[in-house]
Design a protein around this motif. Structure first.
Motif, PDB file in Angstrom:
ATOM      1  N   SER A   3       0.839  -1.205   0.000  1.00  0.00           N
ATOM      2  CA  SER A   3       0.000   0.000   0.000  1.00  0.00           C
ATOM      3  C   SER A   3       0.871   1.250   0.000  1.00  0.00           C
ATOM      4  CB  SER A   3      -0.929   0.002   1.217  1.00  0.00           C
ATOM      5  OG  SER A   3      -0.188  -0.077   2.425  1.00  0.00           O
ATOM      6  N   HIS A   4       1.966   1.199   0.719  1.00  0.00           N
ATOM      7  CA  HIS A   4       2.871   2.352   0.764  1.00  0.00           C
ATOM      8  C   HIS A   4       3.435   2.637  -0.622  1.00  0.00           C
ATOM      9  CE1 HIS A   4       5.831   5.133   2.452  1.00  0.00           C
ATOM     10  NE2 HIS A   4       6.738   4.552   1.679  1.00  0.00           N
ATOM     11  N   ILE A  11       2.560   6.247  -3.099  1.00  0.00           N
ATOM     12  CA  ILE A  11       3.532   7.250  -3.536  1.00  0.00           C
ATOM     13  C   ILE A  11       4.393   6.688  -4.673  1.00  0.00           C
ATOM     14  CG2 ILE A  11       3.632   8.618  -1.429  1.00  0.00           C
ATOM     15  CD1 ILE A  11       6.003   7.020  -0.544  1.00  0.00           C
ATOM     16  N   LYS A  12       3.726   6.017  -5.585  1.00  0.00           N
ATOM     17  CA  LYS A  12       4.409   5.427  -6.734  1.00  0.00           C
ATOM     18  C   LYS A  12       5.256   6.446  -7.484  1.00  0.00           C
ATOM     19  CE  LYS A  12       3.437   3.165 -11.175  1.00  0.00           C
ATOM     20  NZ  LYS A  12       2.366   2.616 -12.057  1.00  0.00           N
ATOM     21  N   GLU A  13       4.748   7.662  -7.628  1.00  0.00           N
ATOM     22  CA  GLU A  13       5.438   8.686  -8.405  1.00  0.00           C
ATOM     23  C   GLU A  13       6.806   9.021  -7.815  1.00  0.00           C
ATOM     24  OE1 GLU A  13       5.882  11.307 -11.620  1.00  0.00           O
ATOM     25  OE2 GLU A  13       4.368   9.755 -11.249  1.00  0.00           O
ATOM     26  N   LYS A  14       6.935   8.935  -6.494  1.00  0.00           N
ATOM     27  CA  LYS A  14       8.211   9.234  -5.845  1.00  0.00           C
ATOM     28  C   LYS A  14       9.250   8.163  -6.146  1.00  0.00           C
ATOM     29  CE  LYS A  14       7.591  12.995  -3.217  1.00  0.00           C
ATOM     30  NZ  LYS A  14       8.517  14.151  -3.151  1.00  0.00           N
ATOM     31  N   TYR A  15       8.798   6.912  -6.185  1.00  0.00           N
ATOM     32  CA  TYR A  15       9.719   5.807  -6.428  1.00  0.00           C
ATOM     33  C   TYR A  15       9.960   5.579  -7.924  1.00  0.00           C
ATOM     34  CZ  TYR A  15       8.988   4.521  -1.513  1.00  0.00           C
ATOM     35  OH  TYR A  15       8.934   4.524  -0.142  1.00  0.00           O
ATOM     36  N   PHE A  16       8.901   5.746  -8.712  1.00  0.00           N
ATOM     37  CA  PHE A  16       8.969   5.472 -10.154  1.00  0.00           C
ATOM     38  C   PHE A  16       8.308   6.624 -10.925  1.00  0.00           C
ATOM     39  CE2 PHE A  16       8.508   1.475  -7.774  1.00  0.00           C
ATOM     40  CZ  PHE A  16       9.715   0.867  -8.092  1.00  0.00           C
ATOM     41  N   PRO A  17       9.038   7.730 -11.106  1.00  0.00           N
ATOM     42  CA  PRO A  17       8.466   8.903 -11.779  1.00  0.00           C
ATOM     43  C   PRO A  17       7.871   8.553 -13.135  1.00  0.00           C
ATOM     44  CG  PRO A  17      10.589   9.440 -10.810  1.00  0.00           C
ATOM     45  CD  PRO A  17      10.425   7.959 -10.680  1.00  0.00           C
ATOM     46  N   SER A  18       6.673   9.077 -13.411  1.00  0.00           N
ATOM     47  CA  SER A  18       5.970   8.756 -14.654  1.00  0.00           C
ATOM     48  C   SER A  18       6.657   9.325 -15.885  1.00  0.00           C
ATOM     49  CB  SER A  18       4.527   9.271 -14.589  1.00  0.00           C
ATOM     50  OG  SER A  18       4.503  10.672 -14.351  1.00  0.00           O
ATOM     51  N   ASP A  19       7.545  10.316 -15.709  1.00  0.00           N
ATOM     52  CA  ASP A  19       8.241  10.886 -16.860  1.00  0.00           C
ATOM     53  C   ASP A  19       9.463  10.064 -17.263  1.00  0.00           C
ATOM     54  OD1 ASP A  19      10.075  11.432 -14.875  1.00  0.00           O
ATOM     55  OD2 ASP A  19       9.973  13.610 -15.080  1.00  0.00           O
ATOM     56  N   THR A  73      13.944   0.444   3.490  1.00  0.00           N
ATOM     57  CA  THR A  73      15.012  -0.255   4.208  1.00  0.00           C
ATOM     58  C   THR A  73      14.497  -1.486   4.937  1.00  0.00           C
ATOM     59  OG1 THR A  73      16.219   1.825   4.518  1.00  0.00           O
ATOM     60  CG2 THR A  73      16.808  -0.005   5.964  1.00  0.00           C
ATOM     61  N   THR A  74      13.361  -1.352   5.605  1.00  0.00           N
ATOM     62  CA  THR A  74      12.874  -2.451   6.439  1.00  0.00           C
ATOM     63  C   THR A  74      12.055  -3.490   5.673  1.00  0.00           C
ATOM     64  OG1 THR A  74      10.916  -1.152   7.082  1.00  0.00           O
ATOM     65  CG2 THR A  74      12.867  -1.006   8.503  1.00  0.00           C
ATOM     66  N   ARG A  75      11.499  -3.095   4.523  1.00  0.00           N
ATOM     67  CA  ARG A  75      10.636  -4.023   3.778  1.00  0.00           C
ATOM     68  C   ARG A  75      11.300  -4.661   2.565  1.00  0.00           C
ATOM     69  NH1 ARG A  75       4.405  -1.871   3.516  1.00  0.00           N
ATOM     70  NH2 ARG A  75       4.137  -1.395   5.731  1.00  0.00           N
ATOM     71  N   HIS A  76      12.291  -3.974   1.999  1.00  0.00           N
ATOM     72  CA  HIS A  76      12.813  -4.429   0.711  1.00  0.00           C
ATOM     73  C   HIS A  76      14.316  -4.660   0.687  1.00  0.00           C
ATOM     74  CE1 HIS A  76       8.809  -3.456  -0.736  1.00  0.00           C
ATOM     75  NE2 HIS A  76       8.955  -2.220  -0.291  1.00  0.00           N
ATOM     76  N   CYS A  77      14.999  -4.370   1.779  1.00  0.00           N
ATOM     77  CA  CYS A  77      16.458  -4.545   1.837  1.00  0.00           C
ATOM     78  C   CYS A  77      16.822  -5.689   2.789  1.00  0.00           C
ATOM     79  CB  CYS A  77      17.118  -3.263   2.339  1.00  0.00           C
ATOM     80  SG  CYS A  77      17.051  -1.880   1.194  1.00  0.00           S
ATOM     81  N   PRO A  78      18.046  -6.210   2.670  1.00  0.00           N
ATOM     82  CA  PRO A  78      18.521  -7.170   3.671  1.00  0.00           C
ATOM     83  C   PRO A  78      18.443  -6.542   5.054  1.00  0.00           C
ATOM     84  CG  PRO A  78      20.000  -7.095   1.785  1.00  0.00           C
ATOM     85  CD  PRO A  78      19.037  -5.959   1.606  1.00  0.00           C
ATOM     86  N   PRO A  79      18.154  -7.326   6.080  1.00  0.00           N
ATOM     87  CA  PRO A  79      17.939  -6.761   7.418  1.00  0.00           C
ATOM     88  C   PRO A  79      19.180  -6.116   8.012  1.00  0.00           C
ATOM     89  CG  PRO A  79      18.074  -9.159   7.513  1.00  0.00           C
ATOM     90  CD  PRO A  79      18.015  -8.797   6.065  1.00  0.00           C
ATOM     91  N   VAL A  80      18.944  -5.106   8.840  1.00  0.00           N
ATOM     92  CA  VAL A  80      20.008  -4.490   9.623  1.00  0.00           C
ATOM     93  C   VAL A  80      20.128  -5.257  10.937  1.00  0.00           C
ATOM     94  CG1 VAL A  80      19.614  -2.225   8.599  1.00  0.00           C
ATOM     95  CG2 VAL A  80      18.407  -2.844  10.701  1.00  0.00           C
ATOM     96  N   PRO A  81      21.200  -5.047  11.709  1.00  0.00           N
ATOM     97  CA  PRO A  81      21.303  -5.694  13.021  1.00  0.00           C
ATOM     98  C   PRO A  81      20.087  -5.399  13.896  1.00  0.00           C
ATOM     99  CG  PRO A  81      23.414  -4.741  12.401  1.00  0.00           C
ATOM    100  CD  PRO A  81      22.417  -4.285  11.372  1.00  0.00           C
ATOM    101  N   GLN A  82      19.755  -6.341  14.752  1.00  0.00           N
ATOM    102  CA  GLN A  82      18.518  -6.258  15.532  1.00  0.00           C
ATOM    103  C   GLN A  82      18.433  -4.996  16.379  1.00  0.00           C
ATOM    104  OE1 GLN A  82      17.811  -9.597  18.135  1.00  0.00           O
ATOM    105  NE2 GLN A  82      15.696  -9.005  18.549  1.00  0.00           N
TER     106      GLN A  82
END
Length: 205
Positions: A62-63, A67-75, A93-102
């Motif tokens: 949902s996030h 804000i799709k335009e911020k991540y993938f500009p339509s232009d 960082t928390t949803r799409h990247c390898p985890p950081v230390p706990q």
């Protein structure tokens, strides 16, 4: 390395402003650096390829959709991470990247919750007890992030920010407030209120 300075009782409006300055400057810089660090650890190696590889996954949240335009500009232009706010960087960082230390993850979560509370509480005031708690949590995040990133240049920059926030002049406060839109983009009226407040209660340089 301790970064926390003594916390003196202050007016509730000043306490709110000081916390927002922390979120909009050193915390935002560190969040960006952590995101870039995690991206470099992936097979993509850079942000542009990282976004391309993870586009479907990002847009299935949902996030990402909101804000799709911020991540993938339509232009067709590349996303500009300099324009991302704290929450965008946190989500990536928390949803799409390898985890950081706990421990760092726990501090990230705490700062994100502080950001959400301050941005949506409906007032530009923070009680003494909340200020003491939030200030400590932010300092814990800063210290842990600096130790994790191990970047002397970034550390010097962040510590300079902290010094400005803890001992601000009117000029410095106004300058730092200009960057708070990255934390507070959906709260324009509050930003204007804070600017008016700073102008009316300007510190002597």
């Amino acid at each position: 390395m301790a970064t926390c300075k003594s916390c003196e009782t202050q007016p509730e409006e000043e306490q709110f402003t000081r916390l927002m300055l922390y979120l909009g400057n050193p915390c935002l810089k560190l969040m960006k650096a952590i995101f870039e660090n995690r991206v470099r650890s992936t097979s993509a190696g850079n942000m542009i390829d990282f976004l391309k590889i993870n586009k479907t996954h990002i847009l299935n949240t949902s996030h990402g959709k909101n804000i799709k335009e911020k991540y993938f500009p339509s232009d067709g232009s590349d996303a500009d991470v300099q324009e991302w706010d704290f929450l965008m960087l946190y989500q990536m960082t928390t949803r799409h990247c390898p985890p950081v230390p706990q421990l760092l993850e726990q501090h990230l979560d705490a700062v994100k919750e502080i950001r959400n509370k301050l941005c949506h509480q409906g007032t530009s005031r923070v009680s003494d007890s909340d200020y003491q708690r939030y200030h400590k949590q932010i300092q814990d995040f800063i210290q842990t992030a600096l130790e994790y990133l191990n970047d002397n240049g970034l550390q010097d920059d962040v510590l300079q920010n902290i010094d400005q926030i803890e001992k601000p002049s009117g000029t410095v406060v106004y300058y730092l407030l200009k960057g708070m839109h990255k934390v507070y983009t959906d709260q324009g009226e509050k930003i204007e209120s804070l600017k008016d407040e700073v102008e009316q209660n300007t510190y002597q340089v």
